[in-house]
Design a protein around this motif. Structure first.
Motif, PDB file in Angstrom:
ATOM      1  N   HIS A  18      -7.510  12.593  11.111  1.00 23.08           N
ATOM      2  CA  HIS A  18      -7.079  11.481  10.244  1.00 23.08           C
ATOM      3  C   HIS A  18      -6.400  10.390  11.062  1.00 23.08           C
ATOM      4  CE1 HIS A  18      -7.763  12.474   5.963  1.00 23.08           C
ATOM      5  NE2 HIS A  18      -7.823  13.729   6.400  1.00 23.08           N
ATOM      6  N   THR A  50      -7.131   6.655   8.969  1.00 20.96           N
ATOM      7  CA  THR A  50      -7.246   6.654   7.504  1.00 20.96           C
ATOM      8  C   THR A  50      -5.918   6.200   6.914  1.00 20.96           C
ATOM      9  OG1 THR A  50      -6.634   8.998   7.493  1.00 20.96           O
ATOM     10  CG2 THR A  50      -8.983   8.475   7.504  1.00 20.96           C
ATOM     11  N   SER A  51      -5.806   6.224   5.608  1.00 25.54           N
ATOM     12  CA  SER A  51      -4.610   5.680   4.956  1.00 25.54           C
ATOM     13  C   SER A  51      -3.351   6.377   5.457  1.00 25.54           C
ATOM     14  CB  SER A  51      -4.714   5.848   3.441  1.00 25.54           C
ATOM     15  OG  SER A  51      -4.550   7.192   3.062  1.00 25.54           O
ATOM     16  N   ARG A 104      -9.018   8.472  13.140  1.00 26.96           N
ATOM     17  CA  ARG A 104      -9.878   7.602  12.324  1.00 26.96           C
ATOM     18  C   ARG A 104      -9.078   6.544  11.555  1.00 26.96           C
ATOM     19  NH1 ARG A 104     -13.829  12.430   9.981  1.00 26.96           N
ATOM     20  NH2 ARG A 104     -14.741  12.970  12.021  1.00 26.96           N
TER      21      ARG A 104
END
Length: 553
Positions: free
Chosen positions: A271, A276-277, A274
């Motif tokens: 995560h 992500t949030s 990448r």
């Protein structure tokens, strides 16, 4: 895919190991409800399904989760962090101020609840953390007491719980003299620091916590209704698939937990890479931290006392991590289903058959040779345990005093039935020890402690070397709690049978219940008038390993 995730959620959390708590007064039932509700609402926020109603519901759920048990507060505090981030990042103006005020009020109320934990409860748990934790089976209790800043005379309380009375515990926990002698000098933070300075001891304690965490329920929480006059520890294993899978890792619990934690860390790193949030990253990070915290807290804060029950919150956190891994990597699991399946199968086989004991044949039953495992060697003698249950019978009609039990009389009679004259000359009349219950502890030949119950076979013997016990002699007898623990460490798969079988070990807190080994790698107790399998042990001359051609496998 969404349906598969929901099915996994139901498989994990509708297991009877979790559901049995709803037939009790324990705080674990609301803990489960409100932790799962809080997690689901946090996932809603991650997916962008935010509304005032959801946020207020999440604040209320976290408050009720924290209020279910004081030990829940650290997890509730961590799970509040993603919520705070969401409110500060996504909300504005009066709504943000209102929600921040609600979160602050919730945390103040939850922390106030923890601060108002009764004084007697804090004293009992601190006592357990030191004497029933650090000093439990400690190789040098005097040195440990000194390092904790306590007077040397308190080392006599090693492996004593807070509910013991004289002569085991000559002190009154609530007396001012004991306050100055113990509570004013040390606390749970000192216990944690002691463990950190002694990592080998801490690792052993945490391995015991890992074994205690495999069952979802404490092993005294039965789910079989019987008349009060027949009260017994009797389980029904319906809707129990997930707990059964977990118990399969008995002896390798730390490996199982380490694998889940390792995969969770890999998932978190993916995560981060990448990008992500940040909310999702924060949610996974705090869930991992909460899981680690709840793995450590029970042993540090309460020692071995009721350890299986205190691992409940850790179990819920761990299962949530498993759910998160599958949610995040569902596509990967589908693409590599065969490879993952083979890897899991290999892991299961690896943890099921670690080693195989030596096997010999001695005696005949119904025309077939009887097979025995070599359990121990000593002074030109070999201790054997039957490979299988050889017959079924009750322990006794009413008493768990093994020296007078009917089952021993039956075993004495079997010697002349199963073995030839030549074989009987090899069998030694040996000395054994039978553990005493509370009612006849005063009749014990040796020992200065009750025998404490811990159901996972890997550590089931506990303090048997110091437990109240009486010596007796026999040619053939039931295995002791030490025998089954030794067999488990020789070969996990050899230690259990398809049916439960008796041990000679009495249940200390009862006069009519004795220990038995269950097929789920746990040691329970049953009423002595119950018919269970019999798996004898005996000492024989070691010449049997060489004199009987073809008898040794």
């Amino acid at each position: 895919m969404n349906i598969a995730i929901k099915m996994l959620f139901l498989f994990l959390f509708l297991d009877s190991g979790y559901l049995v708590y709803f037939n009790s007064f324990y705080g674990e039932a609301p803990t489960l409800i409100f932790l799962l509700l809080s997690f689901v609402l946090l996932v809603y926020l991650e997916k962008g399904k935010s509304s005032l109603l959801i946020i207020i519901a999440l604040i209320g759920s976290l408050f009720l989760f924290s209020g279910s048990k004081p030990a829940n507060f650290p997890s509730a505090l961590l799970l509040t962090l993603p919520l705070v981030y969401h409110v500060l990042r996504r909300e504005e103006g009066r709504k943000r101020f209102f929600l921040c005020a609600c979160i602050a009020a919730m945390l103040m109320g939850a922390s106030g609840y923890v601060k108002h934990t009764p004084d007697w409860m804090n004293k009992v748990t601190t006592f357990h953390a030191v004497f029933f934790g650090v000093l439990y089976d400690h190789p040098a209790p005097e040195e440990a007491v000194k390092e904790l800043g306590l007077p040397p005379e308190l080392s006599q309380l090693e492996a004593v719980n807070a509910y013991a009375h004289e002569p085991l515990n000559p002190y009154n926990l609530y007396d001012s003299s004991f306050q100055s002698l113990f509570f004013d000098r040390t606390g749970k933070l000192d216990v944690l620091l002691y463990y950190l300075k002694h990592p080998a001891l801490f690792a052993e304690k945490l391995d015991m916590s890992a074994e205690a965490a495999l069952p979802l329920r404490p092993t005294y929480l039965t789910n079989k209704e019987v008349p009060s006059e027949q009260a017994d520890l009797w389980f029904a294993f319906r809707l129990n698939a997930w707990e059964s899978v977990r118990k399969h890792f008995s002896g390798f619990a730390s490996l199982f937990i380490g694998a889940v934690m390792g995969l969770s860390m890999v998932n978190l790193i993916l995560h981060l890479r990448r990008r992500t949030s940040l909310f999702g990253i924060l949610l996974r990070a705090v869930l991992i931290c909460a899981t680690v915290g709840q793995f450590i807290i029970p042993m540090v804060s309460n020692g071995h006392a009721d350890l299986q029950k205190h691992m409940f919150l850790f179990n819920v956190h761990l299962d949530l991590l498993i759910l998160v891994i599958v949610m995040d990597r569902a596509g990967f699991f589908l693409r590599h289903f065969r490879q993952i399946g083979l890897a899991l199968l290999f892991l299961c086989l690896l943890t099921s058959f670690p080693g195989k004991p030596e096997t010999i044949t001695l005696g005949r039953l119904e025309g077939k040779p009887i097979e025995w495992y070599v359990l121990e060697r000593r002074d030109e003698q070999v201790k054997l345990i039957a490979k299988d249950s050889l017959f079924r019978t009750s322990y006794d009609e009413r008493s768990n005093d093994y020296t007078k039990a009917g089952i021993q009389t039956e075993l004495d009679d079997k010697v002349s039935t199963w073995f030839s004259q030549e074989e009987r000359e090899l069998i030694q009349k040996a000395n054994y020890s039978a553990l005493r219950n509370a009612s006849n502890a005063s009749l014990a030949d040796e020992g200065d402690r009750p025998h404490y119950w811990f159901s996972p076979i890997k550590y089931a013997a506990q303090n048997s070397d110091r437990a109240y016990r009486t010596a007796y002699s026999a040619y053939m007898t039931l295995p002791s709690i030490d025998d089954v623990q030794r067999l488990f460490r020789l070969s996990k798969s050899a230690s259990i049978l398809p049916e439960s079988y008796w041990l000679s070990t009495a249940y200390f807190s009862s006069t009519d219940k004795a220990r038995m080994v269950s097929p789920d790698y746990q040691v329970y107790h049953r009423r002595v008038d119950t018919e269970l399998g019999v798996r004898p042990v005996q000492w024989v001359k070691d010449s049997i390993l060489y004199s009987k051609k073809g008898s040794l496998d």
